[in-house]
Design a protein around this motif. Structure first.
Motif, PDB file in Angstrom:
ATOM      1  N   ALA A   1       1.114  -1.314   0.000  1.00 32.35           N
ATOM      2  CA  ALA A   1      -0.002  -0.220  -0.093  1.00 32.35           C
ATOM      3  C   ALA A   1       0.715   1.212   0.073  1.00 32.35           C
ATOM      4  O   ALA A   1       0.535   2.010  -0.870  1.00 32.35           O
ATOM      5  CB  ALA A   1      -0.827  -0.012   1.099  1.00 32.35           C
TER       6      ALA A   1
ATOM      7  N   PRO B   1     -12.549   4.810  -7.742  1.00 36.38           N
ATOM      8  CA  PRO B   1     -11.593   4.328  -6.835  1.00 36.38           C
ATOM      9  C   PRO B   1     -10.387   4.078  -7.592  1.00 36.38           C
ATOM     10  O   PRO B   1     -10.093   3.611  -8.711  1.00 36.38           O
ATOM     11  CB  PRO B   1     -11.968   3.018  -6.161  1.00 36.38           C
ATOM     12  CG  PRO B   1     -13.120   2.375  -7.032  1.00 36.38           C
ATOM     13  CD  PRO B   1     -13.596   3.877  -7.673  1.00 36.38           C
TER      14      PRO B   1
ATOM     15  N   LEU C   1      -6.405  -1.237  -8.484  1.00 35.07           N
ATOM     16  CA  LEU C   1      -4.896  -2.209  -8.184  1.00 35.07           C
ATOM     17  C   LEU C   1      -5.078  -3.544  -9.173  1.00 35.07           C
ATOM     18  O   LEU C   1      -6.148  -4.402  -8.831  1.00 35.07           O
ATOM     19  CB  LEU C   1      -4.842  -2.846  -6.734  1.00 35.07           C
ATOM     20  CG  LEU C   1      -4.029  -1.675  -5.739  1.00 35.07           C
ATOM     21  CD1 LEU C   1      -4.851  -0.240  -5.854  1.00 35.07           C
ATOM     22  CD2 LEU C   1      -3.945  -2.089  -4.454  1.00 35.07           C
TER      23      LEU C   1
ATOM     24  N   GLY D   1      -2.304  -7.980  -3.047  1.00 34.80           N
ATOM     25  CA  GLY D   1      -3.380  -6.967  -3.444  1.00 34.80           C
ATOM     26  C   GLY D   1      -4.453  -6.603  -2.488  1.00 34.80           C
ATOM     27  O   GLY D   1      -4.738  -5.244  -2.540  1.00 34.80           O
TER      28      GLY D   1
ATOM     29  N   ALA E   1      -5.423  -3.044  -0.791  1.00 30.04           N
ATOM     30  CA  ALA E   1      -6.463  -2.275  -1.011  1.00 30.04           C
ATOM     31  C   ALA E   1      -7.184  -1.969   0.580  1.00 30.04           C
ATOM     32  O   ALA E   1      -7.873  -0.892   0.765  1.00 30.04           O
ATOM     33  CB  ALA E   1      -7.550  -2.782  -1.894  1.00 30.04           C
ATOM     34  N   ARG E   2      -7.252  -2.858   1.316  1.00 26.05           N
ATOM     35  CA  ARG E   2      -7.901  -2.673   2.556  1.00 26.05           C
ATOM     36  C   ARG E   2      -7.016  -1.268   3.321  1.00 26.05           C
ATOM     37  O   ARG E   2      -7.637  -0.747   3.954  1.00 26.05           O
ATOM     38  CB  ARG E   2      -7.895  -3.974   3.585  1.00 26.05           C
ATOM     39  CG  ARG E   2      -8.988  -4.922   3.018  1.00 26.05           C
ATOM     40  CD  ARG E   2      -9.252  -6.020   3.942  1.00 26.05           C
ATOM     41  NE  ARG E   2      -8.240  -6.878   4.264  1.00 26.05           N
ATOM     42  CZ  ARG E   2      -7.760  -7.905   3.479  1.00 26.05           C
ATOM     43  NH1 ARG E   2      -8.395  -8.235   2.359  1.00 26.05           N
ATOM     44  NH2 ARG E   2      -6.667  -8.578   3.868  1.00 26.05           N
TER      45      ARG E   2
ATOM     46  N   ARG F   1      -7.862   1.953   1.707  1.00 23.77           N
ATOM     47  CA  ARG F   1      -9.216   2.367   2.248  1.00 23.77           C
ATOM     48  C   ARG F   1      -9.029   2.752   3.701  1.00 23.77           C
ATOM     49  O   ARG F   1      -9.893   3.747   4.086  1.00 23.77           O
ATOM     50  CB  ARG F   1     -10.089   1.291   1.967  1.00 23.77           C
ATOM     51  CG  ARG F   1     -10.521   1.057   0.439  1.00 23.77           C
ATOM     52  CD  ARG F   1     -11.794   0.176   0.481  1.00 23.77           C
ATOM     53  NE  ARG F   1     -11.717  -1.185   0.991  1.00 23.77           N
ATOM     54  CZ  ARG F   1     -11.337  -1.858   0.342  1.00 23.77           C
ATOM     55  NH1 ARG F   1     -10.926  -1.963  -0.945  1.00 23.77           N
ATOM     56  NH2 ARG F   1     -11.196  -3.320   0.924  1.00 23.77           N
TER      57      ARG F   1
ATOM     58  N   ALA G   1      -9.710   2.655  -2.682  1.00 21.77           N
ATOM     59  CA  ALA G   1      -8.963   1.506  -3.933  1.00 21.77           C
ATOM     60  C   ALA G   1      -9.837   0.236  -3.768  1.00 21.77           C
ATOM     61  O   ALA G   1     -10.569  -0.222  -3.094  1.00 21.77           O
ATOM     62  CB  ALA G   1      -7.445   1.380  -3.281  1.00 21.77           C
ATOM     63  N   ARG G   2      -9.602  -0.487  -4.923  1.00 20.62           N
ATOM     64  CA  ARG G   2     -10.048  -1.872  -4.946  1.00 20.62           C
ATOM     65  C   ARG G   2      -9.307  -2.666  -6.017  1.00 20.62           C
ATOM     66  O   ARG G   2      -8.280  -1.991  -6.860  1.00 20.62           O
ATOM     67  CB  ARG G   2     -11.545  -1.867  -5.608  1.00 20.62           C
ATOM     68  CG  ARG G   2     -11.655  -1.100  -6.955  1.00 20.62           C
ATOM     69  CD  ARG G   2     -12.953  -1.303  -7.794  1.00 20.62           C
ATOM     70  NE  ARG G   2     -13.164  -2.818  -8.232  1.00 20.62           N
ATOM     71  CZ  ARG G   2     -13.975  -3.149  -8.865  1.00 20.62           C
ATOM     72  NH1 ARG G   2     -15.043  -2.133  -9.247  1.00 20.62           N
ATOM     73  NH2 ARG G   2     -14.227  -4.450  -9.247  1.00 20.62           N
ATOM     74  N   VAL G   3      -9.366  -4.001  -5.688  1.00 23.90           N
ATOM     75  CA  VAL G   3      -8.380  -4.860  -6.632  1.00 23.90           C
ATOM     76  C   VAL G   3      -9.333  -4.956  -7.777  1.00 23.90           C
ATOM     77  O   VAL G   3     -10.455  -5.541  -7.920  1.00 23.90           O
ATOM     78  CB  VAL G   3      -8.015  -6.173  -5.738  1.00 23.90           C
ATOM     79  CG1 VAL G   3      -7.705  -7.041  -6.784  1.00 23.90           C
ATOM     80  CG2 VAL G   3      -6.934  -5.856  -4.830  1.00 23.90           C
TER      81      VAL G   3
END
Length: 241
Positions: free
Chosen positions: A89, A110, A113, A135, A139-140, A143, A149-151
């Motif tokens: 991250a 978002p 990733l 990944g 993302a967690r 956030r 963010a998201r994968v």
């Protein structure tokens, strides 16, 4: 909470630090600091493969960092995804901020990733997909820090590739050239999502990241950079900053 987490971790990890072997801790403070205690740095493989986006790494590959990555990837140390994700991250944030378009991220959706894909046989043999798992943890962490963010696991291998270990830079480029593709139906994802950061656990020659960039860009993705947990020492030695 810490008690049950340690108990569950003990089912999949020996009660030793994955980095240095210190007893009764999954990852000690010193090894965690080696992994994610420093600011991510821009790194360059030598030679730089054509099409490689700017890459940032959280740590140098070796010693404790190498041990932690291998424990997670090859020995099923699943609780290590959390600190590895935290390291990734940090690299993602630098990669995203360094790339064009970060300033409009909030209006474009978002940060996406996109993990470099693993071969199906490798995932089956390990029992998990380490790149995707790290990944998701990254993302967690993003956030939690207020970064949407998201994968987006949209990359696939379209043909068989050889094991990259033991291959030199030129052989690795040939091995993965044209090997990756993007799943169908990603147009909406690109429209509604923000910029793309390619993510992986390790960069050695950069061949896989360059091929991933070719596939994503060819499908309309807006790549602003790449981020890895660790890079080969030579990539740090070639740092041009």
């Amino acid at each position: 909470m810490g008690g049950w987490w340690q108990e569950i971790a003990g089912l999949v990890l020996p009660a030793d630090c994955a980095g240095c072997g210190r007893p009764r801790v999954v990852l000690c403070g010193e090894c965690r600091d080696a992994l994610c205690g420093r600011a991510a740095r821009r790194v360059w493989p030598d030679p730089v493969p054509a099409g490689l986006p700017p890459v940032h790494a959280a740590a140098r590959y070796g010693d404790a960092v190498r041990s932690v990555l291998l424990a997670h990837k090859e020995r099923g140390g699943l609780p290590l995804a959390e600190p590895l994700g935290a390291a990734l991250a940090g690299a993602v944030r630098v990669a995203g901020c360094s790339g064009a378009g970060w300033g409009v991220r909030a209006r474009r959706g978002p940060l996406l990733l996109v993990p470099v894909p693993s071969a199906r046989r490798a995932v089956a043999g390990r029992g998990h997909d380490p790149g995707r798992r790290i990944g998701l943890a990254a993302a967690r962490a993003l956030r939690s820090a207020g970064v949407p963010a998201r994968v987006a696991a949209v990359l696939r291998l379209c043909r068989a590739v050889a094991d990259q270990s033991g291959l030199d830079a030129g052989q690795r480029r040939v091995n993965v050239s044209g090997a990756m593709g993007v799943v169908g139906g990603v147009d909406r994802l690109w429209r509604e999502g923000g910029p793309v950061v390619l993510v992986d656990d390790l960069m050695t020659t950069g061949a896989s990241l360059a091929e991933a960039a070719r596939a994503v860009s060819g499908a309309g993705g807006r790549i602003v950079g790449a981020a890895v947990v660790a890079a080969a020492p030579r990539a740090f030695e070639s740092n041009r900053n």
